[in-house]
Design a protein around this motif. Structure first.
Motif, PDB file in Angstrom:
ATOM      1  N   LEU A 343       0.921  -1.269   0.067  1.00 27.81           N
ATOM      2  CA  LEU A 343       0.059   0.006   0.124  1.00 27.81           C
ATOM      3  C   LEU A 343       0.759   1.223  -0.051  1.00 27.81           C
ATOM      4  O   LEU A 343       2.015   1.296   0.675  1.00 27.81           O
ATOM      5  N   PHE A 344       0.558   2.127  -0.811  1.00 35.39           N
ATOM      6  CA  PHE A 344       1.287   3.540  -0.794  1.00 35.39           C
ATOM      7  C   PHE A 344       0.138   4.620  -1.045  1.00 35.39           C
ATOM      8  O   PHE A 344      -0.811   4.398  -1.357  1.00 35.39           O
ATOM      9  N   LEU A 345       0.594   5.899  -0.460  1.00 38.09           N
ATOM     10  CA  LEU A 345      -0.141   7.152  -0.714  1.00 38.09           C
ATOM     11  C   LEU A 345       0.602   8.048  -1.604  1.00 38.09           C
ATOM     12  O   LEU A 345       1.605   8.297  -1.462  1.00 38.09           O
ATOM     13  N   TYR A 346      -0.186   8.931  -2.604  1.00 40.71           N
ATOM     14  CA  TYR A 346       0.524   9.969  -3.148  1.00 40.71           C
ATOM     15  C   TYR A 346      -0.813  10.975  -3.201  1.00 40.71           C
ATOM     16  O   TYR A 346      -1.758  10.836  -3.300  1.00 40.71           O
ATOM     17  N   GLY A 347      -0.034  12.104  -3.353  1.00 44.71           N
ATOM     18  CA  GLY A 347      -0.823  13.467  -3.730  1.00 44.71           C
ATOM     19  C   GLY A 347      -0.074  14.446  -4.121  1.00 44.71           C
ATOM     20  O   GLY A 347       1.013  14.378  -4.488  1.00 44.71           O
ATOM     21  N   SER A 348      -0.762  15.778  -3.800  1.00 43.92           N
ATOM     22  CA  SER A 348      -0.022  17.006  -4.209  1.00 43.92           C
ATOM     23  C   SER A 348      -0.294  17.993  -3.120  1.00 43.92           C
ATOM     24  O   SER A 348      -1.335  18.179  -2.598  1.00 43.92           O
ATOM     25  N   GLU A 349       0.592  18.956  -2.818  1.00 43.49           N
ATOM     26  CA  GLU A 349       0.539  20.052  -2.123  1.00 43.49           C
ATOM     27  C   GLU A 349       0.234  21.303  -2.878  1.00 43.49           C
ATOM     28  O   GLU A 349       0.053  22.332  -2.343  1.00 43.49           O
ATOM     29  N   THR A 350       0.362  21.049  -4.053  1.00 50.73           N
ATOM     30  CA  THR A 350       0.235  22.468  -4.885  1.00 50.73           C
ATOM     31  C   THR A 350      -1.111  22.344  -5.923  1.00 50.73           C
ATOM     32  O   THR A 350      -1.443  23.255  -6.307  1.00 50.73           O
ATOM     33  N   LEU A 351      -1.417  21.004  -5.921  1.00 53.35           N
ATOM     34  CA  LEU A 351      -2.708  21.115  -6.930  1.00 53.35           C
ATOM     35  C   LEU A 351      -3.852  20.146  -6.062  1.00 53.35           C
ATOM     36  O   LEU A 351      -3.340  19.640  -5.028  1.00 53.35           O
TER      37      LEU A 351
END
Ligand SMILES: *Cc1c(COP(=O)(O)O)cnc(C)c1O
Length: 417
Positions: A343-351
């Motif tokens: 399992l892993f997570l990703y995302g954005s801090e600018t979008l």
């Protein structure tokens, strides 16, 4: 006006037509067969799917409620439990049962703990179960059913359970501590060793929720992944839940609940004869127990064997690392934490991460989300190894669209059930 209520047809329909209709019904479903789902489905390849299915079909009518009638299922359950205990360092005298899923396994762990405490003369109404905030909601459900109070404790900086904070939440009326291996939201293994010490110090029951890791972490470790301790080798661990229908790759409806001792498990079962139907004794919450689920778990464990599971774990870990590296190399995206399993997570801090999620959904990629941080949740299967490039291409396009702005009409919600 509400739509008409579906009714039982007066006359039957032949199977060919029904099969065609059912396939048509599935056309709108998430395309898991092409590895486009990273939630709900564990796809270890056509051969494994077919073994799980054929074994299920072979025993689909048999009922695990009747061990005298079906010694086959009793034998298969015993063998599956033995295998699970072997993987999780079960000591001499450890035992367990098959259940319908992680939620039932957790319900059984909490129930067994409660009833053992009650038998020892403790007050159990409103007694506490202390869990990290990342523990599965099945613990809330179990506490709700069993008249207990759940206390969710904030995590440490690294998004693992904070044993110090959990110790502070323990009061005189606390029965159980919980750690996950790994937790579902972040894919991280809690510091089970520290929780084991705490449980022993304070005389508490420690349950390790290895629902998603129980049939994966042992093989990752054999492959050389440096995992912290999480199983019965830690003396404070009283019980462990591990789902066969996740990384065990069995048909759905199969999980395991393990106990350190038979004395402990004695509080799990239920028996009564207070009706005219004769005495009935059940080890778990279920009455009827689907033979297909038991047989499917047995068959897949034997089909893959240690070597097979190690190979699947290797593929998943490699795929996870490859995806994380590629995502971290893309502008505006980042992964969160240092997961070691599937399992892993990703995302954005600018979008807006959920806009990216929506645009991936529109491209047919189905996955979960996490709300803190706002992130896209990937639970990988071996089948994902073949679609990484396609996924990353679509992800770059999705991110470019969100960066470019414009109206996104895709409905996105943090809920996906
Ligand atoms: C999936 C899961 C559960 C619940 O299991 P079900 O089989 O969905 O009932 C509990 N805990 C964790 C960590 C899980 O991943």
């Amino acid at each position: 006006m509400s739509p008409p209520r579906p009714a039982l047809p007066k006359f039957g329909t032949d199977w060919d037509s029904l099969g065609a209709r059912m396939r048509a019904l599935g056309e709108g479903d998430a395309d898991w067969r092409s590895a486009r789902t990273a939630v709900y489905i564990f796809n270890a390849g056509e051969d494994v799917l077919s073994v799980a299915k054929e074994a299920y079909a072979m025993y689909q009518s048999e009922n695990g409620l009747g061990p005298l009638a079906f010694p086959s299922l009793k034998r298969m359950e015993e063998e599956v439990i033995g295998i699970g205990l072997g993987l999780l360092a079960g000591p001499e005298g450890a035992c367990g049962n098959l259940t319908s899923g992680g939620s039932e396994s957790i319900l059984m762990a909490v129930k067994t703990c409660r009833d053992q405490a009650a038998a020892a003369g403790r007050t159990v109404v409103g007694a506490r179960v202390v869990v990290p905030v990342s523990a599965h909601l099945a613990f809330d459900k179990a506490c709700h059913y069993l008249g207990l109070e759940i206390v969710r404790v904030p995590l440490a900086e690294d998004r693992r359970a904070d044993p110090g904070a959990m110790a502070e939440a323990v009061d005189a009326n606390t029965l159980m501590l919980v750690g996950s291996a790994p937790c579902f939201p972040y894919g991280l293994i809690d510091p089970i060793e520290a929780l084991s010490d705490l449980a022993q110090d304070r005389g508490l029951w420690l349950h390790v929720d290895a629902c998603v890791g129980g049939y994966f972490a042992p093989f990752a470790r054999m492959n050389g992944v440096d995992l912290p301790g999480f199983d019965f080798s830690l003396p404070g661990v009283a019980s462990i839940s591990a789902d066969l229908h996740k990384y065990g790759y069995a048909a759905k409806g199969a999980s395991t609940i393990f106990h350190r001792s038979e004395a402990q498990r004695a509080f799990q079962g239920f028996e009564s004869g207070d009706w005219p139907g004769g005495h009935m004794k059940t080890p778990t919450a279920a009455g009827t127990r689907p033979g297909g689920a038991i047989a499917s778990a047995w068959a897949v464990l034997h089909y893959l064997g240690e070597e097979g599971y190690r190979e699947k774990a290797r593929i998943v870990c490699e795929t996870r690392a490859r995806m994380m590296d590629a995502i971290n190399a893309l502008p505006d995206l980042r992964t969160y934490g240092e997961p070691q399993l599937g399992l892993f997570l990703y995302g954005s801090e600018t979008l807006d991460t959920f806009q990216i999620y929506g645009r991936m959904l529109a491209r047919g990629w189905f996955s979960g989300v996490v709300t803190e941080p706002r992130a896209i949740h990937q639970m990988l299967s071996p089948a994902h190894a073949d679609v990484v490039d396609e996924y990353l291409e679509d992800l770059e396009a999705a991110v470019a669209e969100v960066r470019g702005g414009g109206l996104d009409t895709t409905p996105v919600s943090a809920r996906y059930s």
